[in-house]
Motif scaffolding. Structure first.
Motif, PDB file in Angstrom:
ATOM      1  N   THR A 242      -4.361   7.575   5.767  1.00 45.43           N
ATOM      2  CA  THR A 242      -5.260   6.893   4.869  1.00 45.43           C
ATOM      3  C   THR A 242      -4.456   5.961   4.134  1.00 45.43           C
ATOM      4  O   THR A 242      -2.568   5.936   3.642  1.00 45.43           O
ATOM      5  CB  THR A 242      -5.339   8.312   3.570  1.00 45.43           C
ATOM      6  OG1 THR A 242      -6.363   9.055   4.408  1.00 45.43           O
ATOM      7  CG2 THR A 242      -6.393   7.403   2.455  1.00 45.43           C
ATOM      8  N   VAL A 243      -4.807   4.669   3.570  1.00 45.08           N
ATOM      9  CA  VAL A 243      -4.046   3.973   3.094  1.00 45.08           C
ATOM     10  C   VAL A 243      -4.703   3.354   2.124  1.00 45.08           C
ATOM     11  O   VAL A 243      -5.896   3.415   1.969  1.00 45.08           O
ATOM     12  CB  VAL A 243      -3.760   2.309   4.275  1.00 45.08           C
ATOM     13  CG1 VAL A 243      -3.857   0.648   3.478  1.00 45.08           C
ATOM     14  CG2 VAL A 243      -3.864   1.995   5.326  1.00 45.08           C
ATOM     15  N   HIS A 244      -3.836   3.137   0.763  1.00 39.02           N
ATOM     16  CA  HIS A 244      -4.505   3.232  -0.641  1.00 39.02           C
ATOM     17  C   HIS A 244      -3.271   1.695  -0.978  1.00 39.02           C
ATOM     18  O   HIS A 244      -2.097   1.210  -0.456  1.00 39.02           O
ATOM     19  CB  HIS A 244      -3.818   4.125  -1.613  1.00 39.02           C
ATOM     20  CG  HIS A 244      -3.977   5.660  -1.058  1.00 39.02           C
ATOM     21  ND1 HIS A 244      -4.627   6.425  -2.025  1.00 39.02           N
ATOM     22  CD2 HIS A 244      -3.762   6.704  -0.131  1.00 39.02           C
ATOM     23  CE1 HIS A 244      -4.569   7.474  -1.868  1.00 39.02           C
ATOM     24  NE2 HIS A 244      -3.895   7.567  -0.064  1.00 39.02           N
ATOM     25  N   PHE A 245      -4.810   1.090  -1.245  1.00 37.95           N
ATOM     26  CA  PHE A 245      -4.222  -0.735  -1.516  1.00 37.95           C
ATOM     27  C   PHE A 245      -4.223  -1.045  -2.841  1.00 37.95           C
ATOM     28  O   PHE A 245      -4.800   0.072  -4.199  1.00 37.95           O
ATOM     29  CB  PHE A 245      -5.857  -1.365  -1.691  1.00 37.95           C
ATOM     30  CG  PHE A 245      -5.904  -1.586  -0.094  1.00 37.95           C
ATOM     31  CD1 PHE A 245      -5.520  -2.376   0.779  1.00 37.95           C
ATOM     32  CD2 PHE A 245      -6.665  -0.502   1.022  1.00 37.95           C
ATOM     33  CE1 PHE A 245      -5.767  -2.237   2.142  1.00 37.95           C
ATOM     34  CE2 PHE A 245      -7.358  -0.408   2.062  1.00 37.95           C
ATOM     35  CZ  PHE A 245      -6.465  -1.425   3.098  1.00 37.95           C
ATOM     36  N   VAL A 246      -2.619  -0.974  -3.240  1.00 40.28           N
ATOM     37  CA  VAL A 246      -2.043  -1.150  -3.935  1.00 40.28           C
ATOM     38  C   VAL A 246      -2.139  -3.177  -4.567  1.00 40.28           C
ATOM     39  O   VAL A 246      -2.357  -2.936  -5.956  1.00 40.28           O
ATOM     40  CB  VAL A 246      -1.035  -1.298  -4.210  1.00 40.28           C
ATOM     41  CG1 VAL A 246       0.019  -0.899  -5.520  1.00 40.28           C
ATOM     42  CG2 VAL A 246      -0.995   0.583  -3.904  1.00 40.28           C
ATOM     43  N   GLU A 247      -1.935  -4.032  -3.965  1.00 36.20           N
ATOM     44  CA  GLU A 247      -1.581  -5.107  -3.976  1.00 36.20           C
ATOM     45  C   GLU A 247      -1.764  -5.905  -3.283  1.00 36.20           C
ATOM     46  O   GLU A 247      -1.090  -5.800  -2.448  1.00 36.20           O
ATOM     47  CB  GLU A 247      -0.085  -5.827  -4.799  1.00 36.20           C
ATOM     48  CG  GLU A 247      -0.326  -6.878  -5.927  1.00 36.20           C
ATOM     49  CD  GLU A 247       0.559  -7.132  -6.726  1.00 36.20           C
ATOM     50  OE1 GLU A 247       1.710  -7.802  -6.593  1.00 36.20           O
ATOM     51  OE2 GLU A 247       1.208  -6.017  -7.066  1.00 36.20           O
TER      52      GLU A 247
ATOM     53  N   CYS B 282       1.006  -1.256  -0.327  1.00 29.81           N
ATOM     54  CA  CYS B 282       0.355   0.197  -0.220  1.00 29.81           C
ATOM     55  C   CYS B 282       0.686   1.060   0.085  1.00 29.81           C
ATOM     56  O   CYS B 282       1.965   0.807   0.037  1.00 29.81           O
ATOM     57  CB  CYS B 282      -0.941  -0.242   1.403  1.00 29.81           C
ATOM     58  SG  CYS B 282      -1.701  -1.256   1.459  1.00 29.81           S
ATOM     59  N   HIS B 283       0.418   2.343  -0.267  1.00 32.01           N
ATOM     60  CA  HIS B 283       0.496   3.176   0.225  1.00 32.01           C
ATOM     61  C   HIS B 283      -0.197   4.275   1.115  1.00 32.01           C
ATOM     62  O   HIS B 283      -1.182   3.825   1.074  1.00 32.01           O
ATOM     63  CB  HIS B 283       0.472   4.822  -1.231  1.00 32.01           C
ATOM     64  CG  HIS B 283       1.195   4.278  -2.560  1.00 32.01           C
ATOM     65  ND1 HIS B 283       2.867   4.194  -1.872  1.00 32.01           N
ATOM     66  CD2 HIS B 283       1.469   3.907  -3.571  1.00 32.01           C
ATOM     67  CE1 HIS B 283       2.649   4.310  -3.403  1.00 32.01           C
ATOM     68  NE2 HIS B 283       1.991   3.588  -4.018  1.00 32.01           N
ATOM     69  N   ALA B 284       0.688   4.443   2.288  1.00 31.01           N
ATOM     70  CA  ALA B 284       0.173   5.598   3.226  1.00 31.01           C
ATOM     71  C   ALA B 284       0.036   6.911   3.380  1.00 31.01           C
ATOM     72  O   ALA B 284       1.289   6.970   3.298  1.00 31.01           O
ATOM     73  CB  ALA B 284       0.246   4.753   4.447  1.00 31.01           C
ATOM     74  N   GLU B 285      -0.925   7.481   3.452  1.00 32.75           N
ATOM     75  CA  GLU B 285      -0.424   9.228   4.070  1.00 32.75           C
ATOM     76  C   GLU B 285      -1.093   9.532   5.159  1.00 32.75           C
ATOM     77  O   GLU B 285      -2.019   9.253   5.302  1.00 32.75           O
ATOM     78  CB  GLU B 285      -1.676   9.834   2.423  1.00 32.75           C
ATOM     79  CG  GLU B 285      -0.889   9.782   0.960  1.00 32.75           C
ATOM     80  CD  GLU B 285      -2.268  10.860   0.467  1.00 32.75           C
ATOM     81  OE1 GLU B 285      -1.591  11.526   0.052  1.00 32.75           O
ATOM     82  OE2 GLU B 285      -3.192   9.892   0.320  1.00 32.75           O
ATOM     83  N   THR B 286       0.462  10.387   5.358  1.00 31.42           N
ATOM     84  CA  THR B 286      -0.115  10.979   7.179  1.00 31.42           C
ATOM     85  C   THR B 286       0.165  11.864   6.972  1.00 31.42           C
ATOM     86  O   THR B 286       1.537  11.955   6.843  1.00 31.42           O
ATOM     87  CB  THR B 286       0.283   9.727   7.959  1.00 31.42           C
ATOM     88  OG1 THR B 286      -0.347  10.629   9.431  1.00 31.42           O
ATOM     89  CG2 THR B 286       1.626   9.960   8.164  1.00 31.42           C
ATOM     90  N   ARG B 287      -0.002  13.845   7.963  1.00 30.16           N
ATOM     91  CA  ARG B 287       0.895  14.422   8.738  1.00 30.16           C
ATOM     92  C   ARG B 287       1.070  15.338   7.434  1.00 30.16           C
ATOM     93  O   ARG B 287       1.856  15.722   7.090  1.00 30.16           O
ATOM     94  CB  ARG B 287       1.728  14.431   9.094  1.00 30.16           C
ATOM     95  CG  ARG B 287       1.059  14.059  10.543  1.00 30.16           C
ATOM     96  CD  ARG B 287       2.056  13.852  11.629  1.00 30.16           C
ATOM     97  NE  ARG B 287       1.057  12.942  12.929  1.00 30.16           N
ATOM     98  CZ  ARG B 287       1.506  12.500  13.718  1.00 30.16           C
ATOM     99  NH1 ARG B 287       2.855  12.393  14.138  1.00 30.16           N
ATOM    100  NH2 ARG B 287       1.246  12.781  15.171  1.00 30.16           N
TER     101      ARG B 287
ATOM    102  N   MET C 263       9.129  -3.317  -4.290  1.00 30.16           N
ATOM    103  CA  MET C 263       7.633  -2.220  -5.160  1.00 30.16           C
ATOM    104  C   MET C 263       6.929  -1.335  -5.347  1.00 30.16           C
ATOM    105  O   MET C 263       6.328  -0.506  -6.933  1.00 30.16           O
ATOM    106  CB  MET C 263       6.154  -3.767  -4.754  1.00 30.16           C
ATOM    107  CG  MET C 263       6.245  -5.025  -5.004  1.00 30.16           C
ATOM    108  SD  MET C 263       4.864  -5.337  -4.026  1.00 30.16           S
ATOM    109  CE  MET C 263       3.622  -5.035  -5.145  1.00 30.16           C
ATOM    110  N   LEU C 264       7.011  -0.398  -4.022  1.00 30.80           N
ATOM    111  CA  LEU C 264       6.600   0.924  -4.591  1.00 30.80           C
ATOM    112  C   LEU C 264       7.905   2.263  -4.401  1.00 30.80           C
ATOM    113  O   LEU C 264       7.633   3.395  -4.407  1.00 30.80           O
ATOM    114  CB  LEU C 264       5.651   0.700  -3.100  1.00 30.80           C
ATOM    115  CG  LEU C 264       4.525  -0.292  -2.987  1.00 30.80           C
ATOM    116  CD1 LEU C 264       3.213  -0.080  -2.090  1.00 30.80           C
ATOM    117  CD2 LEU C 264       3.798  -0.555  -4.908  1.00 30.80           C
TER     118      LEU C 264
ATOM    119  N   VAL D 207       0.753  -3.352   4.676  1.00 28.20           N
ATOM    120  CA  VAL D 207      -0.549  -3.241   5.558  1.00 28.20           C
ATOM    121  C   VAL D 207      -1.155  -4.771   5.698  1.00 28.20           C
ATOM    122  O   VAL D 207      -1.191  -5.065   4.819  1.00 28.20           O
ATOM    123  CB  VAL D 207      -1.361  -3.022   5.136  1.00 28.20           C
ATOM    124  CG1 VAL D 207      -3.272  -2.380   5.776  1.00 28.20           C
ATOM    125  CG2 VAL D 207      -1.113  -1.079   4.087  1.00 28.20           C
ATOM    126  N   SER D 208      -1.546  -5.602   6.577  1.00 28.34           N
ATOM    127  CA  SER D 208      -2.090  -6.649   7.451  1.00 28.34           C
ATOM    128  C   SER D 208      -3.727  -6.111   7.652  1.00 28.34           C
ATOM    129  O   SER D 208      -3.793  -5.129   7.988  1.00 28.34           O
ATOM    130  CB  SER D 208      -1.263  -7.509   8.975  1.00 28.34           C
ATOM    131  OG  SER D 208      -2.288  -8.073   9.014  1.00 28.34           O
TER     132      SER D 208
END
Length: 307
Positions: free
Chosen positions: A272-277, A227-232, A305-306, A240-241
């Motif tokens: 905010t978590v963006h699910f990629v694979e 995932c990508h995770a956005e914060t602040r 991967m990211l 991510v589990s």
């Protein structure tokens, strides 16, 4: 710039407008095409373009026990709709009073109260009014009486099947987030607040943020995800589990994220978590050392991967 308005008594009328109407949960590619057509048609006619949507899924009011998991929070939905360039996004509060309106009462009490509709754009299966008693033909009849046109939008397809919010929810529930992203036009995302957990990630050498996510929103199938995770204001690659890991059956958090490269305290922060694979299923390990090795491998894969 798009104006965001809430429909209330005494709200200043929008004026002549082309209105795209719908719940628009997910704002997927089909929704995007409908709104874009409304924006283009409004420009051709020299009138305002308006998206009419609701502050919640009507099923959450009418049949809450059967309400589907949501793809987008209201704020997210508004942002996604506004990014398509309409002049106005009109948010209609949906409550039992609105749910009880007959189709004509909805047209006169909402549409005609908020604007001078010249054309309404809806999906082919559009329903409105109490007990979903109004359909496209009903809207056309009312349009003929109140002097506005009705345009139905054909379904946008992904492969052999049409893109629908229900199909996207099914893909997410199955862990097929790549297909879901293709139909959404972006990765599925969830936002949660970091809460205190049991410190299991720290004990295994990979600290995780335990996210408190609203259960009304669509959670992917259990597993480990890139995932990508956005914060602040910063974005990080993240492992991510989702779901309670079999090795920790007494755990309670359903979503844990390790933000690669983040250092510091995240308690209370919004992430905010963006699910990629999807990387793998959840599985039990023989001991903590094997689990720690597996988590380290997950983090390594996500980093590659990211990056």
């Amino acid at each position: 710039m798009t104006r965001i308005l809430e429909h209330r008594a005494g709200t200043e009328p929008i004026g002549p407008a082309a209105a795209a109407i719908g719940v628009f949960d997910g704002v997927h590619l089909g929704h995007q095409a409908l709104v874009s057509d409304a924006v283009a048609l409004a420009a051709e006619r020299g009138i305002a373009s308006c998206v009419v949507t609701f502050d919640r899924d009507p099923d959450q009011v009418v049949t809450p026990e059967y309400a589907a998991p949501q793809l987008t929070a209201l704020e997210d939905k508004i942002d996604l709709l506004a990014a398509l360039g309409p002049d106005v996004v009109l948010v209609v509060p949906f409550d039992r009073q609105l749910a009880a309106l007959m189709p004509e009462e909805f047209v006169t009490g909402v549409l005609l109260d908020a604007m001078e509709p010249r054309v309404c754009l809806v999906g082919h299966d559009f329903r409105f009014g109490t007990r979903a008693s109004g359909d496209v033909d009903t809207l056309r009849t009312l349009g003929a009486h109140h002097e506005f046109d009705v345009v139905t939008h054909g379904l946008v397809r992904d492969g052999e099947a049409p893109i629908t919010s229900s199909r996207i929810r099914a893909a997410i529930a199955a862990g097929d987030i790549v297909s879901a992203a293709r139909m959404l036009g972006r990765p599925h995302r969830l936002t949660g607040t970091v809460m205190h957990g049991q410190g299991l990630g720290h004990a295994l050498g990979t600290p995780t943020a335990n996210l408190d996510v609203d259960p009304r929103f669509a959670l992917p199938a259990t597993g480990v995800y890139a995932c990508h995770a956005e914060t602040r204001g910063v974005r990080y690659p993240a492992a991510v589990s989702v779901g309670v890991a079999p090795s920790f059956r007494d755990a309670t958090c359903l979503l844990e994220a390790h933000l690669i490269g983040y250092e510091g305290d995240l308690y209370g922060a919004s992430v905010t978590v963006h699910f990629v694979e999807r990387l793998r299923e959840q599985r039990a390990f023989s001991d903590r050392a094997a689990l720690a090795d597996a988590i380290a491998e997950d983090v390594r894969r996500v980093g590659e991967m990211l990056a």
